[in-house]
Design an enzyme around this catalytic site. Structure first.
Site, mmCIF file in Angstrom:
data_model
loop_
_atom_site.group_PDB
_atom_site.id
_atom_site.type_symbol
_atom_site.label_atom_id
_atom_site.label_comp_id
_atom_site.label_asym_id
_atom_site.label_seq_id
_atom_site.Cartn_x
_atom_site.Cartn_y
_atom_site.Cartn_z
ATOM 1 N N ASP A 126 -6.826 4.898 29.676
ATOM 2 C CA ASP A 126 -6.723 4.614 31.109
ATOM 3 C C ASP A 126 -5.258 4.340 31.453
ATOM 4 O O ASP A 126 -4.554 3.634 30.723
ATOM 5 C CB ASP A 126 -7.589 3.406 31.479
ATOM 6 C CG ASP A 126 -7.814 3.299 32.976
ATOM 7 O OD1 ASP A 126 -8.976 3.433 33.407
ATOM 8 O OD2 ASP A 126 -6.835 3.085 33.717
ATOM 9 N N HIS A 160 -17.401 8.610 34.615
ATOM 10 C CA HIS A 160 -16.574 8.149 33.497
ATOM 11 C C HIS A 160 -17.065 6.807 32.996
ATOM 12 O O HIS A 160 -17.532 5.974 33.762
ATOM 13 C CB HIS A 160 -15.093 8.087 33.878
ATOM 14 C CG HIS A 160 -14.811 7.331 35.141
ATOM 15 N ND1 HIS A 160 -15.023 7.880 36.386
ATOM 16 C CD2 HIS A 160 -14.339 6.078 35.363
ATOM 17 C CE1 HIS A 160 -14.687 7.003 37.313
ATOM 18 N NE2 HIS A 160 -14.283 5.888 36.728
HETATM 19 P P1 5GP Z 1 -13.068 3.758 38.586
HETATM 20 O O1 5GP Z 1 -12.423 2.728 39.470
HETATM 21 O O2 5GP Z 1 -13.368 5.039 39.333
HETATM 22 O O3 5GP Z 1 -14.244 3.245 37.840
HETATM 23 O O4 5GP Z 1 -12.006 4.069 37.468
HETATM 24 C C1 5GP Z 1 -11.034 5.051 37.570
HETATM 25 C C2 5GP Z 1 -10.057 4.781 36.458
HETATM 26 O O5 5GP Z 1 -9.264 5.922 36.286
HETATM 27 C C3 5GP Z 1 -9.112 3.608 36.746
HETATM 28 O O6 5GP Z 1 -9.244 2.631 35.745
HETATM 29 C C4 5GP Z 1 -7.734 4.244 36.771
HETATM 30 O O7 5GP Z 1 -6.748 3.434 36.190
HETATM 31 C C5 5GP Z 1 -7.960 5.524 35.986
HETATM 32 N N1 5GP Z 1 -7.107 6.620 36.408
HETATM 33 C C6 5GP Z 1 -6.912 7.071 37.669
HETATM 34 N N2 5GP Z 1 -6.080 8.118 37.679
HETATM 35 C C7 5GP Z 1 -5.729 8.328 36.386
HETATM 36 C C8 5GP Z 1 -4.875 9.291 35.761
HETATM 37 O O8 5GP Z 1 -4.271 10.156 36.384
HETATM 38 N N3 5GP Z 1 -4.753 9.206 34.398
HETATM 39 C C9 5GP Z 1 -5.414 8.258 33.681
HETATM 40 N N4 5GP Z 1 -5.218 8.261 32.347
HETATM 41 N N5 5GP Z 1 -6.234 7.359 34.227
HETATM 42 C C10 5GP Z 1 -6.388 7.385 35.577
#
Ligand code: 5GP
Ligand code: ZN
Length: 113
Positions: A30, A99
Site C-alpha cells: 500500500d 481489494h
Molecule cells: P480503500 O480506502 O479503498 O479501502 O483502500 C485503497 C487503498 O489503496 C489505500 O490504502 C491507498 O493508500 C491505496 N492506494 C491508492 N492508490 C494507490 C496507488 O497508486 N498505489 C498503491 N500502492 N496503493 C494505492
C-alpha cells in the site's frame, strides 16, 4: 482502456511494489501504509466491491484467502495480522476495485473508528 488505478497497476501502467503475482491474483505494498506491514491483495479480474462478487467468483475469492495466508507467512506475520475489506462509501472504500488490506507488524487496535 480502463480508468481503474488497480487495473493499471496490474498492467504495469502504474508502478507498484509487487509482493506476489499469479494468473488470478496480484499483491503489492500500500502506498500509504497504516502499519509496519501493509499490503493489498487484489483479483486481476475487475470486481468493483464485495457487493459485486458473483457466484462465479466464489473459487477466486477462496483462492485469495489461501494466498493471503501464504503471503502473510512469507512477509513474517507469524504473530498475526488483520484483513480488511472496505465496501462502498460507508465502508470507506476509495478505490473501486475489490481489494483486501493485510495489516500487521504491530498490535492493532479494535474496534476501528
Ligand atoms: P480503500 O480506502 O479503498 O479501502 O483502500 C485503497 C487503498 O489503496 C489505500 O490504502 C491507498 O493508500 C491505496 N492506494 C491508492 N492508490 C494507490 C496507488 O497508486 N498505489 C498503491 N500502492 N496503493 C494505492
Ligand atoms: Zn480494476
Amino acid at each position: 482502456m480502463t480508468d481503474c488505478i488497480f487495473c493499471k497497476i496490474i498492467d504495469g501502467e502504474i508502478p507498484s511494489k509487487k509482493i506476489y503475482e499469479d494468473e488470478l491474483i496480484y499483491a503489492f505494498e500500500d502506498i500509504n501504509a497504516q502499519a509496519p506491514v501493509h499490503f493489498l491483495v487484489i483479483p486481476k479480474k475487475h470486481i468493483k466491491s464485495i457487493d459485486d462478487i458473483d457466484t462465479e467468483d466464489e473459487n477466486l475469492i477462496g483462492k485469495i484467502f489461501t494466498k493471503i495466508k501464504e503471503i502473510a507467512k512469507a512477509e513474517g506475520l507469524d504473530n498475526g495480522y488483520r484483513v480488511v475489506i472496505n465496501c462502498k462509501d460507508d465502508g470507506g472504500q476509495t478505490v473501486d476495485h475489490l481489494h483486501f488490506h493485510i495489516l500487521g507488524g504491530r498490535s492493532l487496535n479494535w474496534p476501528p473508528g
